[in-house]
Enzyme design. Structure first.
Site, PDB file in Angstrom:
ATOM      1  N   GLU A 169      42.206  37.962  38.491  1.00 15.69           N
ATOM      2  CA  GLU A 169      43.164  39.067  38.327  1.00 15.69           C
ATOM      3  C   GLU A 169      42.699  40.327  39.055  1.00 15.69           C
ATOM      4  O   GLU A 169      43.479  41.241  39.284  1.00 15.69           O
ATOM      5  CB  GLU A 169      43.411  39.345  36.834  1.00 15.69           C
ATOM      6  CG  GLU A 169      42.333  40.136  36.106  1.00 15.69           C
ATOM      7  CD  GLU A 169      41.125  39.294  35.681  1.00 15.69           C
ATOM      8  OE1 GLU A 169      41.003  38.141  36.137  1.00 15.69           O
ATOM      9  OE2 GLU A 169      40.295  39.817  34.906  1.00 15.69           O
ATOM     10  N   HIS A 216      36.769  36.806  38.380  1.00 16.45           N
ATOM     11  CA  HIS A 216      38.014  37.395  37.860  1.00 16.45           C
ATOM     12  C   HIS A 216      39.144  37.334  38.884  1.00 16.45           C
ATOM     13  O   HIS A 216      39.286  38.270  39.682  1.00 16.45           O
ATOM     14  CB  HIS A 216      37.763  38.860  37.520  1.00 16.45           C
ATOM     15  CG  HIS A 216      36.989  39.071  36.264  1.00 16.45           C
ATOM     16  ND1 HIS A 216      37.595  39.197  35.039  1.00 16.45           N
ATOM     17  CD2 HIS A 216      35.659  39.187  36.049  1.00 16.45           C
ATOM     18  CE1 HIS A 216      36.664  39.382  34.111  1.00 16.45           C
ATOM     19  NE2 HIS A 216      35.485  39.376  34.693  1.00 16.45           N
ATOM     20  N   CYS A 250      36.031  34.483  32.707  1.00 18.29           N
ATOM     21  CA  CYS A 250      34.853  35.232  32.265  1.00 18.29           C
ATOM     22  C   CYS A 250      34.602  35.020  30.773  1.00 18.29           C
ATOM     23  O   CYS A 250      34.260  33.922  30.372  1.00 18.29           O
ATOM     24  CB  CYS A 250      35.019  36.706  32.643  1.00 18.29           C
ATOM     25  SG  CYS A 250      33.476  37.613  32.586  1.00 18.29           S
TER      26      CYS A 250
END
Lengths: 83, 230
Positions: free
Chosen positions: B204, B202, B85
């Protein structure tokens, strides 16, 4: 010598700018139809340099290394002696 | 093995990435403040957020921080670097990856789960996926509209450097599946050597079952496997 520089940075021609398009539409809603609208950034810089050429090349370097993104932007520099 | 998670003023996915690396993947991961020394690490994650308030352009200020010279040196040695990002924005602004990330074509902050197709499954980050596999990872961004000049796009394609594209559930890169207007639905790209990945989604946030998807964890797992074999 003191110099006054004005840097204008805008998107290269033909690139889409959704922010500018949105503003253009908002103007239209207000009754201001326009044929085109571009948004630019302007930096006003005072700097000390030994000569006008030196000031010009310093500001060009600023544009290339930070102020503009060469992938998407063109920049224009105007310099005059000040003070 | 130790991985560095960079922190700039305004990074806000730093702790999430560190948590996933240590708790889900099971490797050591340090948060490294941009003024500190980046030494003794085997890989780098440039996490998401709004470094420097997106002043000037998203990622522009962080990209010029001296710590990025250390990241460049690590990448030159072949160590893996991933930018997520805002981290992707920082990597393009620093010139480590080509192109630029511009305001979404519909100028709105898009926060959603998206489908990605794995187009390159040979990189250190994507080699545990099947080629063409459709995975689900969330996005959250305002400037994710990937732009590159024609010759850069054809280079990315011919060198198999598009890691992920936004697709529909069947894996088709349609304009409806493109959340931000990215050229050719590009969601993530690799550098020429293949050891730098930049991606807007993302991973994560898709690394534990409780989050609805573990697809993102595979990216970190692959990175760790790559470091182990380095």
């Amino acid at each position: 010598m003191q110099y006054h520089a004005e840097v204008t940075i805008g998107l290269k021609s033909g690139m889409l700018d959704p922010e500018a398009t949105t503003i253009q539409k908002a103007l239209e809603h207000l009754g201001f139809p326009t044929d085109s609208l571009e948004m630019q950034k302007r930096f006003v810089i005072e700097l000390d340099a030994p000569s006008r050429d030196a000031a010009q090349s310093q500001v060009e370097e600023m544009c290339r290394r930070l102020l503009a993104n060469p992938v998407i932007h063109n920049f224009d520099i105007e310099i005059e002696e000040s003070g | 093995m130790k991985i560095a998670v960079l922190q700039f003023g305004g990074s806000n996915c730093d702790y999430d990435v560190q948590y996933v690396l240590t708790e889900a993947v099971g490797v050591d991961a340090d948060l490294v403040w941009y003024k500190d020394e980046l030494k003794g690490y085997d890989g780098v994650v440039v996490p998401g957020g709004f470094s420097y308030g997106d002043y000037l352009r998203a990622g522009a200020i962080a990209a010029r921080a001296p710590i990025m010279n250390s990241v460049r040196k690590m990448a030159d040695k072949g160590l893996p670097v991933v930018g997520i990002c805002n981290g992707f924005q920082i990597l393009v602004e620093s010139g480590l990856l080509p192109g630029a990330l511009m305001t979404n074509s519909y100028p709105k902050f898009r926060c959603d789960r998206v489908n990605l197709r794995v187009d390159n499954n040979t990189s250190p980050f994507t080699n545990s996926f099947k080629k063409g596999e459709v995975i689900r990872i969330p996005i959250a961004h305002m400037e994710g509209n990937y732009f590159a000049q024609e010759h850069t796009l054809s280079e990315l394609n011919s060198q198999d450097r598009v890691a992920f594209r936004y697709v529909d559930e069947q894996g088709n890169a349609t304009s409806e599946a493109n959340p931000n207007g990215s050229s050719e639905n590009i969601a993530g790209i690799l550098n020429g050597q293949g050891n730098i990945l930049g991606m807007m989604p993302h991973p994560e946030r898709a690394s534990e079952n409780i989050l609805g998807s573990k697809d993102g964890k595979k990216i970190f797992d692959s990175m760790v496997d790559y470091i182990s074999s380095f």
